[in-house]
Design an enzyme around this catalytic site. Structure first.
Site, mmCIF file in Angstrom:
data_model
loop_
_atom_site.group_PDB
_atom_site.id
_atom_site.type_symbol
_atom_site.label_atom_id
_atom_site.label_comp_id
_atom_site.label_asym_id
_atom_site.label_seq_id
_atom_site.Cartn_x
_atom_site.Cartn_y
_atom_site.Cartn_z
ATOM 1 N N LEU A 127 1.089 -1.133 0.030
ATOM 2 C CA LEU A 127 -0.172 -0.002 -0.005
ATOM 3 C C LEU A 127 0.857 1.213 0.125
ATOM 4 O O LEU A 127 1.717 1.315 0.974
ATOM 5 C CB LEU A 127 -1.039 0.024 1.291
ATOM 6 C CG LEU A 127 -1.791 -1.187 1.455
ATOM 7 C CD1 LEU A 127 -2.791 -0.963 2.714
ATOM 8 C CD2 LEU A 127 -2.655 -1.796 0.287
ATOM 9 N N ARG A 168 2.797 14.155 6.621
ATOM 10 C CA ARG A 168 3.761 14.406 7.949
ATOM 11 C C ARG A 168 5.201 14.460 7.344
ATOM 12 O O ARG A 168 5.847 14.806 7.947
ATOM 13 C CB ARG A 168 3.281 13.117 8.931
ATOM 14 C CG ARG A 168 2.109 13.411 9.343
ATOM 15 C CD ARG A 168 1.880 12.036 10.091
ATOM 16 N NE ARG A 168 1.344 10.832 9.481
ATOM 17 C CZ ARG A 168 0.868 9.902 9.881
ATOM 18 N NH1 ARG A 168 1.124 9.391 11.268
ATOM 19 N NH2 ARG A 168 0.369 8.602 9.214
ATOM 20 N N GLU A 195 -6.900 1.785 16.594
ATOM 21 C CA GLU A 195 -5.711 2.715 16.026
ATOM 22 C C GLU A 195 -5.516 3.855 17.310
ATOM 23 O O GLU A 195 -6.401 4.358 18.033
ATOM 24 C CB GLU A 195 -6.560 3.503 15.051
ATOM 25 C CG GLU A 195 -6.633 2.767 13.855
ATOM 26 C CD GLU A 195 -5.166 2.049 13.400
ATOM 27 O OE1 GLU A 195 -4.157 2.719 13.467
ATOM 28 O OE2 GLU A 195 -5.312 0.670 12.887
ATOM 29 N N ASN A 250 0.414 -3.441 16.253
ATOM 30 C CA ASN A 250 0.026 -3.698 14.936
ATOM 31 C C ASN A 250 1.335 -3.256 13.935
ATOM 32 O O ASN A 250 1.349 -2.016 13.685
ATOM 33 C CB ASN A 250 -1.165 -3.626 14.458
ATOM 34 C CG ASN A 250 -1.310 -3.571 13.140
ATOM 35 O OD1 ASN A 250 -0.854 -4.424 12.412
ATOM 36 N ND2 ASN A 250 -2.141 -2.799 12.340
ATOM 37 N N TYR A 253 45.071 18.492 -14.338
ATOM 38 C CA TYR A 253 43.906 18.206 -14.877
ATOM 39 C C TYR A 253 43.931 17.370 -16.301
ATOM 40 O O TYR A 253 44.831 17.875 -17.235
ATOM 41 C CB TYR A 253 42.939 19.335 -15.466
ATOM 42 C CG TYR A 253 41.550 18.920 -16.167
ATOM 43 C CD1 TYR A 253 40.815 17.790 -15.746
ATOM 44 C CD2 TYR A 253 41.316 19.673 -17.245
ATOM 45 C CE1 TYR A 253 39.844 17.770 -16.535
ATOM 46 C CE2 TYR A 253 40.330 19.208 -18.163
ATOM 47 C CZ TYR A 253 39.647 18.315 -17.696
ATOM 48 O OH TYR A 253 38.288 17.846 -18.408
ATOM 49 N N ASN A 255 41.334 20.754 -23.102
ATOM 50 C CA ASN A 255 40.433 19.834 -23.963
ATOM 51 C C ASN A 255 39.267 20.495 -24.790
ATOM 52 O O ASN A 255 38.580 20.059 -25.244
ATOM 53 C CB ASN A 255 40.199 18.515 -23.381
ATOM 54 C CG ASN A 255 39.271 18.736 -22.069
ATOM 55 O OD1 ASN A 255 39.438 19.781 -21.633
ATOM 56 N ND2 ASN A 255 38.254 17.754 -21.826
ATOM 57 N N TYR A 256 38.846 21.698 -24.200
ATOM 58 C CA TYR A 256 37.757 22.290 -24.731
ATOM 59 C C TYR A 256 37.993 23.671 -25.394
ATOM 60 O O TYR A 256 38.560 24.405 -24.828
ATOM 61 C CB TYR A 256 36.729 22.309 -23.352
ATOM 62 C CG TYR A 256 35.338 22.705 -23.790
ATOM 63 C CD1 TYR A 256 34.730 22.228 -24.671
ATOM 64 C CD2 TYR A 256 34.656 23.845 -23.144
ATOM 65 C CE1 TYR A 256 33.316 22.800 -24.954
ATOM 66 C CE2 TYR A 256 33.575 24.412 -23.418
ATOM 67 C CZ TYR A 256 32.557 23.712 -24.406
ATOM 68 O OH TYR A 256 31.484 24.433 -24.771
#
Ligand code: UD1
Ligand code: CA
Length: 450
Positions: A8, A15, A153, A168, A363, A383-384
């Site tokens: 379920l 809460r 309950e 329970n 790097y 690298n970029y």
């Protein structure tokens, strides 16, 4: 006798006070609901049916494995939620029904529940616990002969009822036929919900005996309703996992600050120092030391490595590799045996051959480095170019001078050298020395650059 699990999970979880559905709050990196679903699958050996609310797309996407869903359009309580699966599970002999927030229940406990139901005539068996701190649990009330009479309950209980210590837990095994026949007979509770737990009174009033199985370990009973419970559950799960690994031959300097995800695999004599996080699909080989202050995620690390105060993600390391302190290995980093990555290094999508040394402030991205090469302090693969990533290739036994900028795409030959501060924009042939900005080859070393 076939048995199918029904979980379920359609409650609002108000809460939790969260924008994220309660069932998706992570416990040790997995959605809370996944833990229950996995325990159910292990106990029944089959697919799991989950009752979800109408807006549950996230839950459907967030879960793995053999699961199917039924929708509870209106949240009218746990009894009403279970009823939504009547058609799908109509012909099943036994239904293992478990609250979705019972994340810590063990598969073995659920299996005991099923076994107990198999061996008795009554309509169902429920999981009970005895505790001196019963919080919000429903109280199990028995008659003079000790037979379960009803569940009260907590919200509607009298002080005398609240003083009862038998609880329970929120897991049940039903005879399928009896369940589907009796769920529609539940009355509305004072809260305007159909309580699944009222089935105890319904059975007892009809002269039928409900069986109980008692849980051995109270830590299994936490029903997660708010974030305090969530943190408690996380700490319990962590503790269970850590104990299992310590008993399997792992040393932990401080188990309280050692965080190991469920799917992680560790070899014998791994040592985990304080504040270490091992996450995702991670494997660590024998004798490797991780920590203090390290994160390893989705990575494979060989034998006798040392990972000190570093972050390793999506990387594969051979044996006797040492990393850190304060380095970052990112996805696609492959480090062969004996590689050394010292302080403040970053490696991404790169292959470092055996024995490569990269001691300080460097790097490497989208690079391959041949074995035995030394990467001087402050070396960077540029690298970029602002649009695309480019490859850098460095041959074996090369010597890259401190503060070299390798402007990719570029190749440095085997045994080649670059001078300190070189900005390399063109390939450097095997065994050559290049210096300057931009770097130029100034001489060739001996022909044998092995
Ligand atoms: C429930 C039990 C209580 C037990 C406790 C154990 C009932 C009426 N009470 O209380 O006896 O001690 O669990 O933790 O069953 N859900 C739906 N649809 C709904 C309402 C709930 O699918 O309309 C799901 C929730 O997502 C949750 C589970 O049912 O996973 C239990 O609901 P929750 O509201 O947490 O029940 P508790 O108040 O904890
Ligand atoms: Ca609950």
């Amino acid at each position: 006798m076939n048995c199918r699990a029904l979980v379920l999970a359609a409650g609002h979880g108000t809460r939790m006070k969260s924008q994220t559905p309660k069932m998706l709050h992570p416990l040790l990196g997995r959605p809370m609901l996944q833990w229950v679903v996995d325990a159910c699958r292990e106990a029944t050996g089959g697919a799991v049916t989950i009752v979800v609310g109408p807006e549950a797309a996230d839950i459907r996407e967030g879960l793995q494995g053999d699961v199917s869903f039924v929708v509870q359009e209106e949240r009218l309580g746990t009894g009403h939620a279970a009823l939504q699966a009547a058609q799908v599970l109509e012909t099943v002999d036994l239904v293992l029904l478990v609250n979705g927030d019972l994340a810590l229940v063990r598969p073995g406990t659920l299996a005991r529940l099923i076994e107990r139901q198999k061996e008795h005539e009554g309509p169902f068996t429920l999981l009970a616990a005895r505790s001196s701190s019963p919080r919000g649990f429903g109280r199990l009330i028995r008659d003079e002969e000790g037979r379960p009479q009803r569940i009260q309950e907590a919200a509607h209980a009298s002080p005398e009822e609240l003083a009862l210590k038998e609880l329970n837990v929120g897991a049940y095994c039903f005879r399928g036929e009896w369940l589907w026949e009796n769920l529609p007979r539940l009355d509305l509770s004072p809260k305007g919900e159909y309580y699944l737990t009222d089935l105890v009174a319904l059975a007892a009033d009809g002269g039928e005996v409900v069986a109980t199985v008692e849980v051995d370990d109270m830590s299994e009973t936490v029903g997660i309703n708010n974030r305090v419970h969530l943190a408690e559950a996380e700490s319990t799960l962590r503790d269970r996992i850590n104990r299992r690994w310590m008993l399997a031959g792992i040393t932990m300097q401080d188990p309280v600050t050692t965080y190991i995800a469920a799917e992680v695999e560790l070899a014998q004599d791994v040592v985990l120092l304080a504040n270490t996080h091992l996450e995702g699909d991670t494997w660590i080989g024998p004798g490797t030391i991780v920590g203090p202050n390290s994160v390893v995620r989705d990575s494979s690390i060989g034998a006798r490595c040392e990972i000190q105060a570093s972050v390793v993600e999506g990387a594969v390391l051979g044996d006797e590799v040492d990393v850190g302190p304060f380095s970052h290995l990112r996805s696609g980093a492959r480090l062969e045996n004996g590689v050394h990555v010292g302080n403040y290094g970053e490696v991404k999508n790169s292959h470092l051959g055996a024995g490569v040394k990269m001691g300080h402030f460097s790097y490497l991205g989208d690079a391959t480095v041949g074995e035995g090469t030394n990467i001087g302090a402050g070396t960077i693969t540029c690298n970029y170019d602002g649009k695309q990533k480019h490859q850098t290739e460095i041959g074996a036994r090369a010597f890259i001078g401190s503060d070299t900028m390798l402007v990719a795409p570029v190749k440095i030959g085997r045994g080649a050298r670059t001078g300190a501060g070189a900005v390399v924009t063109k390939d450097v042939p095997d065994g050559s020395v290049a210096v300057g900005v931009p770097a130029r080859v100034i001489r060739k070393l001996a022909d044998n650059h092995e």
